[in-house]
Design a protein around this motif. Structure first.
Motif, PDB file in Angstrom:
ATOM      1  N   VAL A 173       8.967   5.251  -2.356  1.00 43.65           N
ATOM      2  CA  VAL A 173       7.632   5.576  -1.946  1.00 43.65           C
ATOM      3  C   VAL A 173       7.270   7.081  -2.489  1.00 43.65           C
ATOM      4  O   VAL A 173       8.225   7.928  -2.799  1.00 43.65           O
ATOM      5  CB  VAL A 173       7.531   5.679  -0.322  1.00 43.65           C
ATOM      6  N   TRP A 220       7.821   7.616   6.642  1.00 42.24           N
ATOM      7  CA  TRP A 220       7.922   6.413   7.148  1.00 42.24           C
ATOM      8  C   TRP A 220       9.159   5.837   6.744  1.00 42.24           C
ATOM      9  O   TRP A 220       9.968   5.185   7.457  1.00 42.24           O
ATOM     10  CB  TRP A 220       6.833   5.535   6.891  1.00 42.24           C
ATOM     11  N   ASP A 273      11.388  -4.146   7.113  1.00 39.31           N
ATOM     12  CA  ASP A 273      10.370  -3.055   7.257  1.00 39.31           C
ATOM     13  C   ASP A 273      10.394  -2.557   8.844  1.00 39.31           C
ATOM     14  O   ASP A 273       9.491  -2.718   9.594  1.00 39.31           O
ATOM     15  CB  ASP A 273       8.836  -3.492   7.002  1.00 39.31           C
ATOM     16  N   GLN A 282      -0.469  -0.093  11.831  1.00 36.03           N
ATOM     17  CA  GLN A 282      -1.045  -1.348  11.359  1.00 36.03           C
ATOM     18  C   GLN A 282      -1.290  -2.243  12.428  1.00 36.03           C
ATOM     19  O   GLN A 282      -0.459  -2.639  13.235  1.00 36.03           O
ATOM     20  CB  GLN A 282      -0.208  -1.748  10.231  1.00 36.03           C
ATOM     21  N   GLU A 284       0.737  -1.222   0.027  1.00 38.52           N
ATOM     22  CA  GLU A 284      -0.125  -0.040   0.060  1.00 38.52           C
ATOM     23  C   GLU A 284       0.728   1.211  -0.114  1.00 38.52           C
ATOM     24  O   GLU A 284       0.492   2.236  -0.474  1.00 38.52           O
ATOM     25  CB  GLU A 284      -1.067   0.103   1.333  1.00 38.52           C
ATOM     26  N   SER A 285       2.078   1.199   0.591  1.00 35.60           N
ATOM     27  CA  SER A 285       2.866   2.244   0.669  1.00 35.60           C
ATOM     28  C   SER A 285       3.875   2.650  -0.411  1.00 35.60           C
ATOM     29  O   SER A 285       4.431   3.780  -0.592  1.00 35.60           O
ATOM     30  CB  SER A 285       3.698   2.270   1.909  1.00 35.60           C
ATOM     31  N   GLY A 286       4.315   1.584  -1.037  1.00 34.92           N
ATOM     32  CA  GLY A 286       5.421   1.970  -2.121  1.00 34.92           C
ATOM     33  C   GLY A 286       5.702   0.788  -3.005  1.00 34.92           C
ATOM     34  O   GLY A 286       4.957  -0.388  -3.095  1.00 34.92           O
ATOM     35  N   TYR A 321       4.230   8.458   3.601  1.00 30.03           N
ATOM     36  CA  TYR A 321       5.031   7.399   3.408  1.00 30.03           C
ATOM     37  C   TYR A 321       6.602   8.024   3.293  1.00 30.03           C
ATOM     38  O   TYR A 321       7.543   7.005   3.523  1.00 30.03           O
ATOM     39  CB  TYR A 321       4.769   6.568   1.970  1.00 30.03           C
TER      40      TYR A 321
END
Length: 243
Positions: free
Chosen positions: A33, A41, A181, A129, A14-16, A38
């Motif tokens: 991203v 992050w 991550d 999340q 979803e982010s990149g 993002y």
């Protein structure tokens, strides 16, 4: 980047975008991203990985980074293995408990790592999340209840990953081998890492593993923290049979 290379798409979330860099020499991964939040992050992940570079944790190393107001790029070393969430479905059910035992030990190695100096003021609880059990929780309290981690004992604040799902754990033929991550890492409540590990099952439905796997996970975790952090051991020792 090497003078001659090619990019192979790894996955898109979803982010990149994530791609493997195929070139002579060191295996690399590039992450890109666009737009807030993002960009922030990904830069947070770069900061965490620099702080962890001198630890024994199996994490990527930062080789290069770039960011502006609209996008960010991060070039990292590539860890061996593939996401554990893709590996476990190929492991017969009877053979899974040793994998969960090693997973528990890997998470314990994170929680018993001293919070790096540059991350001591970062509160990573709760992270953005959350796992989705069969009955989707509406709050962090319900997340802990789903994994029977909502007891009266207060968890000590330790170094946490912040998004310890099985797709962020890499595995090779010997078991869990690395963690990726790290953008949500910092000082926080270890119960959320445990909840994410136990609820991010390969079937994607947020169900707990079977009881032998849950017990094996806690056995590996508690064995690793027993002498290092008695307070952490006490926090989780009553959860061993929580499956």
């Amino acid at each position: 980047m090497p003078p001659r290379f090619s990019l192979v798409a790894a996955r898109r979330g979803e982010s990149g975008t994530v791609a493997f860099v195929e070139a002579p020499g060191e295996p690399l991964v590039i992450k890109r991203v666009c737009e807030a939040p993002y960009v922030g992050w990904l830069m947070a992940e770069a900061e965490v990985l620099r702080e962890l570079a001198e630890t024994a944790l199996p994490v990527p190393r930062v080789r290069a980074e770039h960011h502006d107001d609209h996008e960010a790029w991060l070039l990292l070393t590539r860890l061996p293995g593939e996401p554990l969430i893709d590996v476990l479905p190929r492991v017969p059910l009877a053979e899974r408990p040793p994998w969960f035992r090693r997973l528990g030990g890997l998470l314990a190695s994170i929680h018993t790592t001293p919070v790096p100096p540059g991350l001591r003021t970062r509160d990573s609880t709760p992270w953005w999340q959350r796992p989705r059990p069969v009955e989707a929780p509406g709050s962090s309290v319900e997340v802990l209840s789903a994994t029977r981690l909502d007891g009266e004992r207060t968890a000590p604040a330790v170094f946490v990953h912040g998004d310890f799902t099985l797709d962020n754990v890499l595995a090779d033929e010997d078991g869990p081998s690395g963690v990726v991550d790290w953008g949500g890492a910092g000082r926080g409540d270890p119960r959320y890492d445990v909840a994410l590990a136990l609820l991010s099952t390969p079937d994607g439905k947020g169900r707990l593993p079977d009881a032998p796997c849950v017990r094996a996970f806690y056995d590996g975790y508690l064995e690793a923290v027993a002498e290092v952090d008695p307070e952490l051991f006490a926090c989780f020792s009553t959860s061993r049979d929580g499956g």
